[in-house]
Design a protein around this motif. Structure first.
Motif, PDB file in Angstrom:
ATOM      1  N   GLY A   1      -5.916  11.369   2.853  1.00 46.01           N
ATOM      2  CA  GLY A   1      -7.065  10.468   2.730  1.00 46.01           C
ATOM      3  C   GLY A   1      -7.007   9.479   1.582  1.00 46.01           C
TER       4      GLY A   1
ATOM      5  N   GLY B   1      -4.856   6.925   1.020  1.00 42.59           N
ATOM      6  CA  GLY B   1      -4.656   5.556   1.513  1.00 42.59           C
ATOM      7  C   GLY B   1      -5.958   4.971   2.040  1.00 42.59           C
ATOM      8  N   LYS B   2      -6.671   5.804   2.788  1.00 48.37           N
ATOM      9  CA  LYS B   2      -7.944   5.355   3.381  1.00 48.37           C
ATOM     10  C   LYS B   2      -8.962   4.988   2.297  1.00 48.37           C
ATOM     11  CE  LYS B   2     -11.328   7.349   6.565  1.00 48.37           C
ATOM     12  NZ  LYS B   2     -11.472   8.448   7.549  1.00 48.37           N
TER      13      LYS B   2
ATOM     14  N   LYS C   1      -1.273  11.652   3.914  1.00 55.83           N
ATOM     15  CA  LYS C   1      -2.102  12.262   4.963  1.00 55.83           C
ATOM     16  C   LYS C   1      -3.206  13.150   4.375  1.00 55.83           C
ATOM     17  CE  LYS C   1       0.101  10.486   8.544  1.00 55.83           C
ATOM     18  NZ  LYS C   1       0.958  10.883   9.580  1.00 55.83           N
TER      19      LYS C   1
ATOM     20  N   VAL D   1       0.877  -1.186   0.000  1.00 54.98           N
ATOM     21  CA  VAL D   1       0.000   0.000   0.000  1.00 54.98           C
ATOM     22  C   VAL D   1       0.910   1.231   0.000  1.00 54.98           C
ATOM     23  CG1 VAL D   1      -1.892   1.194   1.161  1.00 54.98           C
ATOM     24  CG2 VAL D   1      -1.623  -1.276   1.458  1.00 54.98           C
TER      25      VAL D   1
ATOM     26  N   ARG E   1       4.414  -3.255   9.305  1.00 54.92           N
ATOM     27  CA  ARG E   1       5.338  -2.807  10.350  1.00 54.92           C
ATOM     28  C   ARG E   1       4.532  -2.148  11.461  1.00 54.92           C
ATOM     29  NH1 ARG E   1       7.794   1.519   8.119  1.00 54.92           N
ATOM     30  NH2 ARG E   1       6.204   1.478   6.522  1.00 54.92           N
TER      31      ARG E   1
HETATM   32  C1  COA Z   1       0.856   4.196   4.992  1.00 53.09           C
HETATM   33  C2  COA Z   1       0.362   5.060   3.831  1.00 53.09           C
HETATM   34  C3  COA Z   1      -0.078   4.163   2.686  1.00 53.09           C
HETATM   35  C4  COA Z   1      -0.831   5.894   4.318  1.00 53.09           C
HETATM   36  O1  COA Z   1      -1.399   6.570   3.204  1.00 53.09           O
HETATM   37  P1  COA Z   1      -2.051   8.038   3.329  1.00 53.09           P
HETATM   38  O2  COA Z   1      -2.627   8.353   1.987  1.00 53.09           O
HETATM   39  O3  COA Z   1      -1.048   8.963   3.867  1.00 53.09           O
HETATM   40  O4  COA Z   1      -3.153   7.723   4.423  1.00 53.09           O
HETATM   41  P2  COA Z   1      -4.477   8.581   4.761  1.00 53.09           P
HETATM   42  O5  COA Z   1      -4.188  10.025   4.544  1.00 53.09           O
HETATM   43  O6  COA Z   1      -5.627   8.024   4.018  1.00 53.09           O
HETATM   44  O7  COA Z   1      -4.645   8.257   6.300  1.00 53.09           O
HETATM   45  C5  COA Z   1      -5.858   7.735   6.865  1.00 53.09           C
HETATM   46  C6  COA Z   1      -5.750   7.883   8.350  1.00 53.09           C
HETATM   47  O8  COA Z   1      -4.632   7.110   8.843  1.00 53.09           O
HETATM   48  C7  COA Z   1      -3.710   7.956   9.517  1.00 53.09           C
HETATM   49  N1  COA Z   1      -2.354   7.514   9.180  1.00 53.09           N
HETATM   50  C8  COA Z   1      -1.713   7.632   8.004  1.00 53.09           C
HETATM   51  N2  COA Z   1      -0.473   7.087   8.100  1.00 53.09           N
HETATM   52  C9  COA Z   1      -0.369   6.606   9.364  1.00 53.09           C
HETATM   53  C10 COA Z   1       0.654   5.916  10.057  1.00 53.09           C
HETATM   54  N3  COA Z   1       1.822   5.605   9.499  1.00 53.09           N
HETATM   55  N4  COA Z   1       0.407   5.569  11.356  1.00 53.09           N
HETATM   56  C11 COA Z   1      -0.766   5.861  11.961  1.00 53.09           C
HETATM   57  N5  COA Z   1      -1.780   6.514  11.328  1.00 53.09           N
HETATM   58  C12 COA Z   1      -1.578   6.874  10.048  1.00 53.09           C
HETATM   59  C13 COA Z   1      -3.977   9.353   8.995  1.00 53.09           C
HETATM   60  O9  COA Z   1      -3.553  10.338   9.908  1.00 53.09           O
HETATM   61  C14 COA Z   1      -5.477   9.308   8.805  1.00 53.09           C
HETATM   62  O10 COA Z   1      -6.120   9.489  10.058  1.00 53.09           O
HETATM   63  P3  COA Z   1      -7.547  10.251  10.156  1.00 53.09           P
HETATM   64  O11 COA Z   1      -8.519   9.408   9.330  1.00 53.09           O
HETATM   65  O12 COA Z   1      -7.848  10.224  11.606  1.00 53.09           O
HETATM   66  O13 COA Z   1      -7.332  11.612   9.576  1.00 53.09           O
HETATM   67  C15 COA Z   1       1.466   6.045   3.357  1.00 53.09           C
HETATM   68  O14 COA Z   1       2.000   6.717   4.477  1.00 53.09           O
HETATM   69  C16 COA Z   1       2.625   5.402   2.598  1.00 53.09           C
HETATM   70  O15 COA Z   1       2.570   5.260   1.376  1.00 53.09           O
HETATM   71  N6  COA Z   1       3.681   4.992   3.342  1.00 53.09           N
HETATM   72  C17 COA Z   1       4.859   4.345   2.751  1.00 53.09           C
HETATM   73  C18 COA Z   1       4.591   2.898   2.371  1.00 53.09           C
HETATM   74  C19 COA Z   1       4.113   2.060   3.574  1.00 53.09           C
HETATM   75  O16 COA Z   1       4.733   2.014   4.614  1.00 53.09           O
HETATM   76  N7  COA Z   1       2.981   1.342   3.352  1.00 53.09           N
HETATM   77  C20 COA Z   1       2.416   0.471   4.349  1.00 53.09           C
HETATM   78  C21 COA Z   1       3.028  -0.869   4.222  1.00 53.09           C
HETATM   79  S1  COA Z   1       2.435  -1.994   5.465  1.00 53.09           S
END
Ligand code: COA
Length: 170
Positions: A87, A89-90, A85, A77, A114
């Protein structure tokens, strides 16, 4: 910013798109010394034709204790760095639950993650599974150092017992 989601089977990918999806995966996860399974499906977030988010789905029959169950395994993902941050990913994770349930006709989602990203999945209703998980690597069976999380797409309880992913992890 306007964007839309696209669900695509890996057989429908152009070579260019496939390379881009692999590149995004490698850019984020190459530091993890594991051999990974190839996804069967992808959920993509696109701004016009620009990729801004991706995740893969591995359709797999796994073993839980003595039961065989089918899961949609969530793989890689990733939201584009500058757009995190916001929305995206959500939205992709909400969509993937529908895809697992309706397109892949699978009752459960399963992912390895992780501890640093636990909160992201927890907020979306994914549950930590405390039973040991094993999967295959070229050198033999392995237990991942990360968390295993599951999601029930059809309201049925995930069975109790040790998990064997019956192949490469995702
Ligand atoms: C993890 C990841 C996919 C999240 O995507 P994103 O588009 O930033 O996520 P969103 O903005 O939709 O976040 C949804 C909610 O989760 C929270 N959130 C996002 N990343 C988070 C994290 N690492 N830890 C805890 N909460 C997190 C957001 O604050 C948000 O909270 P809210 O609904 O209360 O506002 C992104 O940070 C990413 O690409 N990371 C690098 C790759 C990775 O580590 N992927 C996961 C592999 S297991």
């Amino acid at each position: 910013m306007k964007y839309h989601l696209e669900t695509i089977h890996e057989k429908g990918l152009t070579q260019q798109k496939r390379n881009q999806l692999i590149q995004w995966f490698n850019d984020e996860f190459d530091y993890i010394p594991l051999k990974w399974a190839e996804p069967d499906w992808y959920v993509l977030a696109l701004n016009g034709s620009d990729l801004i988010g991706r995740l893969g789905i591995v359709d797999r029959e796994i073993s839980v204790a003595d039961k065989q169950i089918r899961v949609g395994g969530i793989s890689g993902v990733v939201t584009k760095k500058e757009l995190r941050k916001k929305g995206i990913g959500k939205i992709m994770m909400t969509e993937v639950v529908k895809v697992i349930k309706d397109k892949a006709n699978t009752p459960f989602g399963l992912l390895l993650c992780r501890k640093e990203v636990f909160g992201f999945y927890d907020k979306l209703g994914w549950k930590v599974n405390d039973f040991p998980t094993t999967f295959e690597q070229p050198q033999g069976k392995m237990v991942p150092p990360n968390l295993t999380m599951t999601y029930s797409c059809k309201g049925t309880l995930f069975p109790n017992g040790p998990l064997d992913l019956n192949g490469l992890p995702w």
